[in-house]
Design a protein around this motif. Structure first.
Motif, PDB file in Angstrom:
ATOM      1  N   ILE A 157       0.634  -1.335  -0.035  1.00 45.08           N
ATOM      2  CA  ILE A 157      -0.208   0.252   0.099  1.00 45.08           C
ATOM      3  C   ILE A 157       0.954   1.176   0.062  1.00 45.08           C
ATOM      4  CG2 ILE A 157      -1.582   1.258   1.597  1.00 45.08           C
ATOM      5  CD1 ILE A 157      -2.517  -1.516   2.458  1.00 45.08           C
ATOM      6  N   GLY A 158       0.672   1.897  -0.967  1.00 43.83           N
ATOM      7  CA  GLY A 158       1.273   3.543  -0.916  1.00 43.83           C
ATOM      8  C   GLY A 158       0.397   4.531  -0.819  1.00 43.83           C
ATOM      9  N   ALA A 159       0.811   5.677  -0.483  1.00 42.22           N
ATOM     10  CA  ALA A 159       0.043   6.857  -0.301  1.00 42.22           C
ATOM     11  C   ALA A 159       0.811   8.034  -0.947  1.00 42.22           C
ATOM     12  CB  ALA A 159      -0.019   7.228   1.275  1.00 42.22           C
ATOM     13  N   SER A 160      -0.042   8.769  -1.659  1.00 38.75           N
ATOM     14  CA  SER A 160       0.541   9.859  -2.431  1.00 38.75           C
ATOM     15  C   SER A 160       0.226  11.073  -1.784  1.00 38.75           C
ATOM     16  CB  SER A 160      -0.140   9.867  -3.925  1.00 38.75           C
ATOM     17  OG  SER A 160       0.266  11.187  -4.705  1.00 38.75           O
ATOM     18  N   LEU A 161       1.053  12.247  -1.720  1.00 41.42           N
ATOM     19  CA  LEU A 161       0.747  13.231  -0.782  1.00 41.42           C
ATOM     20  C   LEU A 161       1.407  14.415  -1.648  1.00 41.42           C
ATOM     21  CD1 LEU A 161       2.747  11.353   1.020  1.00 41.42           C
ATOM     22  CD2 LEU A 161       2.113  13.092   2.674  1.00 41.42           C
ATOM     23  N   ASP A 178       3.892  16.691   8.159  1.00 41.65           N
ATOM     24  CA  ASP A 178       2.877  16.166   8.855  1.00 41.65           C
ATOM     25  C   ASP A 178       2.040  14.588   8.174  1.00 41.65           C
ATOM     26  OD1 ASP A 178       0.499  15.986  11.133  1.00 41.65           O
ATOM     27  OD2 ASP A 178      -0.576  16.645   9.385  1.00 41.65           O
ATOM     28  N   GLY A 179       2.160  14.766   6.915  1.00 43.95           N
ATOM     29  CA  GLY A 179       1.153  13.953   6.200  1.00 43.95           C
ATOM     30  C   GLY A 179       2.317  12.546   6.160  1.00 43.95           C
ATOM     31  N   LEU A 180       3.280  12.939   5.857  1.00 45.25           N
ATOM     32  CA  LEU A 180       4.375  11.724   5.859  1.00 45.25           C
ATOM     33  C   LEU A 180       4.324  11.167   7.048  1.00 45.25           C
ATOM     34  CD1 LEU A 180       7.094  13.736   3.866  1.00 45.25           C
ATOM     35  CD2 LEU A 180       5.949  11.747   2.980  1.00 45.25           C
ATOM     36  N   ARG A 181       4.409  11.961   8.419  1.00 42.35           N
ATOM     37  CA  ARG A 181       4.298  10.918   9.591  1.00 42.35           C
ATOM     38  C   ARG A 181       3.121  10.259   9.774  1.00 42.35           C
ATOM     39  NH1 ARG A 181       7.211  16.208  11.351  1.00 42.35           N
ATOM     40  NH2 ARG A 181       9.188  15.580  11.061  1.00 42.35           N
ATOM     41  N   ARG A 182       1.902  10.877   9.284  1.00 41.95           N
ATOM     42  CA  ARG A 182       0.701  10.021   9.683  1.00 41.95           C
ATOM     43  C   ARG A 182       0.663   8.978   8.852  1.00 41.95           C
ATOM     44  NH1 ARG A 182      -3.217  13.112  12.049  1.00 41.95           N
ATOM     45  NH2 ARG A 182      -2.833  15.392  12.299  1.00 41.95           N
ATOM     46  N   TYR A 183       1.162   9.007   7.507  1.00 42.71           N
ATOM     47  CA  TYR A 183       1.020   7.636   6.856  1.00 42.71           C
ATOM     48  C   TYR A 183       2.082   6.674   7.263  1.00 42.71           C
ATOM     49  CZ  TYR A 183      -2.206   9.708   3.447  1.00 42.71           C
ATOM     50  OH  TYR A 183      -3.255  10.432   2.913  1.00 42.71           O
ATOM     51  N   ALA A 184       3.431   7.104   7.582  1.00 45.35           N
ATOM     52  CA  ALA A 184       4.182   6.179   8.171  1.00 45.35           C
ATOM     53  C   ALA A 184       3.761   5.554   9.356  1.00 45.35           C
ATOM     54  CB  ALA A 184       5.415   6.957   8.513  1.00 45.35           C
ATOM     55  N   ASP A 185       2.806   6.069  10.362  1.00 42.55           N
ATOM     56  CA  ASP A 185       2.358   5.897  11.553  1.00 42.55           C
ATOM     57  C   ASP A 185       1.287   4.839  11.137  1.00 42.55           C
ATOM     58  OD1 ASP A 185       4.117   7.226  13.021  1.00 42.55           O
ATOM     59  OD2 ASP A 185       2.707   8.764  13.488  1.00 42.55           O
ATOM     60  N   ALA A 186       0.451   4.967   9.950  1.00 45.37           N
ATOM     61  CA  ALA A 186      -0.474   3.981   9.574  1.00 45.37           C
ATOM     62  C   ALA A 186       0.035   2.815   9.224  1.00 45.37           C
ATOM     63  CB  ALA A 186      -1.294   4.936   8.322  1.00 45.37           C
ATOM     64  N   VAL A 188       1.892   2.117   6.170  1.00 48.85           N
ATOM     65  CA  VAL A 188       1.953   2.075   4.789  1.00 48.85           C
ATOM     66  C   VAL A 188       3.105   1.877   4.301  1.00 48.85           C
ATOM     67  CG1 VAL A 188       0.094   3.889   4.299  1.00 48.85           C
ATOM     68  CG2 VAL A 188       2.373   4.453   3.803  1.00 48.85           C
ATOM     69  N   ASP A 189       3.280   1.060   3.151  1.00 49.83           N
ATOM     70  CA  ASP A 189       4.580   0.463   2.819  1.00 49.83           C
ATOM     71  C   ASP A 189       5.541   1.541   1.923  1.00 49.83           C
ATOM     72  OD1 ASP A 189       3.967  -2.500   3.226  1.00 49.83           O
ATOM     73  OD2 ASP A 189       2.244  -1.995   2.321  1.00 49.83           O
ATOM     74  N   PHE A 190       4.951   2.326   1.427  1.00 56.31           N
ATOM     75  CA  PHE A 190       5.744   3.307   0.691  1.00 56.31           C
ATOM     76  C   PHE A 190       4.952   4.535   0.416  1.00 56.31           C
ATOM     77  CE2 PHE A 190       3.675   1.151  -2.665  1.00 56.31           C
ATOM     78  CZ  PHE A 190       3.181   1.926  -3.798  1.00 56.31           C
ATOM     79  N   LEU A 191       5.750   5.863  -0.004  1.00 54.87           N
ATOM     80  CA  LEU A 191       5.049   7.124   0.107  1.00 54.87           C
ATOM     81  C   LEU A 191       5.525   7.911  -1.221  1.00 54.87           C
ATOM     82  CD1 LEU A 191       6.118   8.082   3.602  1.00 54.87           C
ATOM     83  CD2 LEU A 191       3.677   7.957   2.887  1.00 54.87           C
ATOM     84  N   GLU A 192       4.688   8.479  -1.747  1.00 59.94           N
ATOM     85  CA  GLU A 192       4.950   9.169  -3.128  1.00 59.94           C
ATOM     86  C   GLU A 192       4.466  10.815  -3.142  1.00 59.94           C
ATOM     87  OE1 GLU A 192       4.654   7.548  -7.292  1.00 59.94           O
ATOM     88  OE2 GLU A 192       2.921   8.982  -7.285  1.00 59.94           O
ATOM     89  N   ILE A 193       5.471  11.868  -3.036  1.00 59.01           N
ATOM     90  CA  ILE A 193       5.262  12.891  -2.770  1.00 59.01           C
ATOM     91  C   ILE A 193       4.884  13.655  -4.504  1.00 59.01           C
ATOM     92  CG2 ILE A 193       6.208  15.348  -2.466  1.00 59.01           C
ATOM     93  CD1 ILE A 193       7.961  14.028  -0.508  1.00 59.01           C
ATOM     94  N   ASN A 194       3.879  14.062  -4.529  1.00 59.69           N
ATOM     95  CA  ASN A 194       3.218  14.468  -5.976  1.00 59.69           C
ATOM     96  C   ASN A 194       4.030  15.983  -6.246  1.00 59.69           C
ATOM     97  OD1 ASN A 194       1.754  15.461  -7.959  1.00 59.69           O
ATOM     98  ND2 ASN A 194      -0.020  15.138  -7.406  1.00 59.69           N
TER      99      ASN A 194
END
Ligand SMILES: Cc1cc2nc3c(=O)[nH]c(=O)nc-3n(C[C@H](O)[C@H](O)[C@H](O)COP(=O)(O)O)c2cc1C
Length: 392
Positions: A157-161, A178-186, A188-194
């Motif tokens: 699961i990834g999250a884009s911010l 704040d968003g990166l930390r919230r998703y990391a705490d949730a 999620v497996d990877f993050l993408e900054i749009n």
């Protein structure tokens, strides 16, 4: 056949005629219909018989297992809905968002909310949605539940911010962190900054977008990737840029990302090069295309981006190899290249594979393939890809 698949197939037959209706009617119809259709699709996805991708397509990136290289591009499931749909259809990963620090309703102009226009003969679309979303906090909470209750092996699961459009830089960086930390705490497996949405109040605001990008990425790296707030470990963070990025900028951008500790680059987001992309729009659809560009602007997606996304991502792979060589001896994270833009067939996946591209994302092609194959769309593309790989 499931109701959504039936609806998509019927729409596929009607669409070529609907998009020729005069007076902006097609934009009104499709802008209003998209959300309703997606809701229905997501609900239907919960109860599908799961499809598992062929094991030959699996890979491990950043120590995470992906069942296949193909998943949805950002923007399809903006609010963290639809994981079960994607997992059951056989996706190799799932990407939620893009979200921003504060909820956004999206754009509205000329009586149209979140304008969208499809060009079915061209395998393309235009949109000027304006990042509508429920905000990082609400979506991170939703994803925490998905991680806990639904996540299956091999479909991470990834999250884009994105930064909140219109804010000053300090607030934008604070919101992103704040968003990166919230998703990391949730979990999620990877993050993408749009870093590439053409549809917000920030588009075209800066005199020096590259310098702004560099500063923002440096600040995020300091605070989240290596700094005291990083907590020592965090999910890999990718950066998504536009397909309009100049190819000769790719080496410097990739070197910068590698140096700062980012884990990948996604090439890329929709195009605003309306005149150049117009050549790939069927003559019968150019009237609607021109009208959309004039009235809303927005971003062009789909087949007109296919060659560019491959060219840019290939340049990204070469640049990543060069960055690895020059970083040798230093501890830097694995940097992988993702390709988004014009993916629609197994041949596209194979072309990416041959170019060393790690993952592919599809959006416009997903809906075209769904209209053709319904929930068997991933299976169709995998079979095509294996046939091409087998014969090459
Ligand atoms: C309706 C629509 C909404 C989109 N929303 C987002 C978004 O929220 N975040 C993002 O990074 N990209 C967004 N995109 C861009 C896609 O993720 C993708 O980069 C682009 O459409 C090119 O891929 P495609 O040719 O497969 O459509 C959106 C695209 C479309 C068509």
């Amino acid at each position: 056949m499931k109701p959504s698949a039936l609806l998509a197939r019927a729409d596929r037959l009607l669409r070529p005629a609907v998009v020729r209706l005069p007076g902006g009617l097609a934009v009104r119809l499709y802008s209003a219909g998209r959300d309703r259709f997606l809701k229905r699709l997501v609900a239907e996805g919960e109860a599908l018989d799961p499809i598992t991708p062929p094991p030959e397509l699996a890979r491990a990136l950043w120590g995470i297992q992906f069942r296949s290289p193909l998943g949805n591009a950002a923007g399809m499931f903006k609010n963290g809905q639809g994981y079960a749909l994607c997992a059951n259809q056989g996706a190799g990963y799932y990407l939620a968002g893009t979200t921003t620090a504060h909820p956004r309703p999206g754009n509205r102009r000329a009586g149209v909310t979140r304008p969208f226009a499809p060009y079915p003969r061209s395998g393309a679309a235009s949109n000027w949605l304006g990042l509508p979303n429920d905000g990082h906090a609400a979506v991170a909470e939703r994803l925490a539940r998905v991680v806990r209750d639904q996540r299956i092996d091999g479909c991470p699961i990834g999250a884009s911010l994105a930064a909140s459009p219109g804010e000053d830089e300090d607030d934008q960086v604070a919101g992103l962190l704040d968003g990166l930390r919230r998703y990391a705490d949730a979990g999620v497996d990877f993050l993408e900054i749009n870093e590439s949405c053409p549809n917000t109040e920030d588009a075209g605001r800066s005199w020096d977008p590259l310098a702004d990008l560099r500063r923002r990425l440096e600040r995020i790296a300091e605070e989240f990737l290596v700094g005291p707030g990083s907590g020592g470990s965090h999910p890999p963070v990718l950066v998504k840029l536009s397909v309009d990025t100049a190819p000769d900028q790719i080496p410097a951008l990739v070197a910068l990302l590698s140096e700062l500790g980012y884990a990948g680059i996604d090439l890329g987001n929709t195009s605003t090069a309306y005149a150049a992309r117009r050549r790939a729009i069927a003559p019968a659809e150019r009237r609607l295309y021109d009208r959309f560009a004039l009235r809303f602007g927005g971003g062009v997606s789909g087949r007109p981006l296919k060659e560019t996304s491959l060219e840019l991502a290939r340049a990204g792979v070469e640049a990543a190899a060069a960055a690895r060589a020059s970083n040798s001896g230093r501890e830097t994270p694995e940097l992988h290249v993702l390709r988004t833009g014009g993916i629609e067939t197994g041949a596209d996946l194979t072309a990416s594979e041959h170019a060393g591209i790690a993952l592919d994302g599809w959006f416009t092609g997903y809906f075209e393939a769904f209209a053709e194959r319904g929930h068997g769309l991933y299976r169709m593309v995998y079979e095509e890809a294996l046939a091409v790989l087998g014969s090459s």
